[in-house]
Enzyme design. Sequence first.
Site, PDB file in Angstrom:
ATOM      1  CE  LYS A  10       9.974  -3.622  -2.019  1.00  0.00           C
ATOM      2  NZ  LYS A  10       8.758  -3.989  -1.264  1.00  0.00           N
TER       3      LYS A  10
ATOM      4  CE1 TYR B 152       9.221  -9.505  -2.402  1.00  0.00           C
ATOM      5  CE2 TYR B 152       8.921  -8.626  -4.605  1.00  0.00           C
ATOM      6  CZ  TYR B 152       9.253  -8.442  -3.274  1.00  0.00           C
ATOM      7  OH  TYR B 152       9.607  -7.188  -2.826  1.00  0.00           O
TER       8      TYR B 152
ATOM      9  CG  PHE C  21       0.001  -8.844  -1.667  1.00  0.00           C
ATOM     10  CD1 PHE C  21       1.340  -8.968  -1.998  1.00  0.00           C
ATOM     11  CD2 PHE C  21      -0.436  -9.422  -0.478  1.00  0.00           C
ATOM     12  CE1 PHE C  21       2.228  -9.636  -1.180  1.00  0.00           C
ATOM     13  CE2 PHE C  21       0.453 -10.103   0.349  1.00  0.00           C
ATOM     14  CZ  PHE C  21       1.795 -10.210  -0.012  1.00  0.00           C
TER      15      PHE C  21
ATOM     16  NE  ARG D 114      12.733  -7.754   7.522  1.00  0.00           N
ATOM     17  CZ  ARG D 114      11.761  -7.945   6.628  1.00  0.00           C
ATOM     18  NH1 ARG D 114      12.018  -7.848   5.320  1.00  0.00           N
ATOM     19  NH2 ARG D 114      10.526  -8.188   6.995  1.00  0.00           N
TER      20      ARG D 114
ATOM     21  CB  THR E   8       5.759  -5.552   5.714  1.00  0.00           C
ATOM     22  OG1 THR E   8       6.778  -6.506   6.017  1.00  0.00           O
ATOM     23  CG2 THR E   8       5.282  -5.751   4.289  1.00  0.00           C
TER      24      THR E   8
ATOM     25  NE  ARG F 280       9.502  -1.712   3.717  1.00  0.00           N
ATOM     26  CZ  ARG F 280       9.595  -3.031   3.815  1.00  0.00           C
ATOM     27  NH1 ARG F 280       9.395  -3.640   4.985  1.00  0.00           N
ATOM     28  NH2 ARG F 280       9.888  -3.764   2.765  1.00  0.00           N
TER      29      ARG F 280
ATOM     30  CG  ASN G 141       6.973  -1.800   1.065  1.00  0.00           C
ATOM     31  OD1 ASN G 141       7.452  -1.886  -0.057  1.00  0.00           O
ATOM     32  ND2 ASN G 141       6.737  -2.837   1.834  1.00  0.00           N
TER      33      ASN G 141
ATOM     34  CG  HIS H 135      13.716  -6.616  -0.675  1.00  0.00           C
ATOM     35  ND1 HIS H 135      12.771  -7.512  -0.226  1.00  0.00           N
ATOM     36  CD2 HIS H 135      14.905  -7.295  -0.659  1.00  0.00           C
ATOM     37  CE1 HIS H 135      13.345  -8.680   0.021  1.00  0.00           C
ATOM     38  NE2 HIS H 135      14.644  -8.577  -0.232  1.00  0.00           N
TER      39      HIS H 135
ATOM     40  CD  GLU I 241      15.849 -11.834  -0.499  1.00  0.00           C
ATOM     41  OE1 GLU I 241      16.457 -10.805  -0.133  1.00  0.00           O
ATOM     42  OE2 GLU I 241      14.726 -12.160  -0.055  1.00  0.00           O
TER      43      GLU I 241
HETATM   44  N1  UDP Z   1       3.042  -6.477   0.015  1.00  0.00           N
HETATM   45  C1  UDP Z   1       1.858  -5.905  -0.407  1.00  0.00           C
HETATM   46  N2  UDP Z   1       0.724  -6.096   0.345  1.00  0.00           N
HETATM   47  C2  UDP Z   1       0.723  -6.819   1.479  1.00  0.00           C
HETATM   48  C3  UDP Z   1       1.922  -7.400   1.914  1.00  0.00           C
HETATM   49  C4  UDP Z   1       3.062  -7.219   1.142  1.00  0.00           C
HETATM   50  O1  UDP Z   1       1.812  -5.242  -1.443  1.00  0.00           O
HETATM   51  O2  UDP Z   1      -0.336  -6.951   2.129  1.00  0.00           O
HETATM   52  C5  UDP Z   1       4.266  -6.282  -0.775  1.00  0.00           C
HETATM   53  C6  UDP Z   1       5.192  -5.225  -0.174  1.00  0.00           C
HETATM   54  O3  UDP Z   1       5.814  -4.513  -1.235  1.00  0.00           O
HETATM   55  C7  UDP Z   1       6.205  -6.067   0.562  1.00  0.00           C
HETATM   56  C8  UDP Z   1       6.339  -7.239  -0.391  1.00  0.00           C
HETATM   57  O4  UDP Z   1       5.020  -7.489  -0.835  1.00  0.00           O
HETATM   58  O5  UDP Z   1       7.399  -5.389   0.803  1.00  0.00           O
HETATM   59  C9  UDP Z   1       6.910  -8.488   0.190  1.00  0.00           C
HETATM   60  O6  UDP Z   1       6.167  -8.865   1.323  1.00  0.00           O
HETATM   61  P1  UDP Z   1       6.856  -9.418   2.634  1.00  0.00           P
HETATM   62  O7  UDP Z   1       5.786  -9.985   3.511  1.00  0.00           O
HETATM   63  O8  UDP Z   1       8.004 -10.292   2.271  1.00  0.00           O
HETATM   64  O9  UDP Z   1       7.374  -8.084   3.341  1.00  0.00           O
HETATM   65  P2  UDP Z   1       8.854  -7.466   3.484  1.00  0.00           P
HETATM   66  O10 UDP Z   1       9.801  -8.607   3.690  1.00  0.00           O
HETATM   67  O11 UDP Z   1       9.140  -6.697   2.222  1.00  0.00           O
HETATM   68  O12 UDP Z   1       8.785  -6.562   4.682  1.00  0.00           O
HETATM   69 MG    MG Z   2      10.057 -10.388   2.667  1.00  0.00          MG
END
Ligand code: UDP
Ligand code: MG
Length: 203
Positions: free
Chosen positions: A62, A102, A110, A138, A144, A155, A165, A168, A179
Amino acid sequence: MIVLQRCIFMRIGQQFCSRNQETTKSLVSGFPTALLGGHRAAGLRSRSTLPNVRERTLIAVKPDGVQRRLVGQIIQRFEQRGFKLVGLKMLQVSEDLLSQHYCELRTKPFYPSLLLYMTSGPVVVMVWEGYNVVQTSRTMVGHTNPAEAQAGTVRGDFSFHVSRNVVHASDSLEGAQREIQLWFQGSELLNWDCCDQTSTCEL
Ligand code: UDP
Ligand code: MG
């Protein structure tokens, strides 16, 4: 003497690589042709039954990760683990692409700040291939919320707040396929033979 040694070494290397090309070709079937990208994929036939070897996932560094010059370290982790890079590009992502990427988060509070964050600078997006790569990546990327991410994960090692974070990773096989097709043209993904295939998984 040195010339002779070099000749012997080259012969061994050629045999190793050609044997592995055959093996690699045998692994191709069973993987969705659309995601293989390379033109050679269509005609290949398999003798192997090992599942998930040609699994692919989308990983993106990112904007914060790019700004902090973490791209190399993140790539290194996936190479070191034994995965194969089959697609890579740097781009300034559009809001349109992000809203598709997204789409499940559109109603989240958010979401507006996520769009601002993800468009704040270039991202480096990659497709990695290998056995069980979706689930393993993952785990490598971590929770996350970096505050809950284990040390040793990307992370957990490089960030401390969910709003920044660093990386992705696709969260499921279906998500990865969606994706990859969203971010890459089929022609941008390379189906290439990795000479160390027999060293990274049993055939
Ligand atoms: N995110 C955020 N605040 C939150 C949860 C998610 O800013 O409370 C952002 C963060 O950058 C995250 C992205 O939204 O990576 C996508 O969220 P997701 O739940 O899909 O998490 P990921 O798959 O990236 O772990
Ligand atoms: Mg996700």
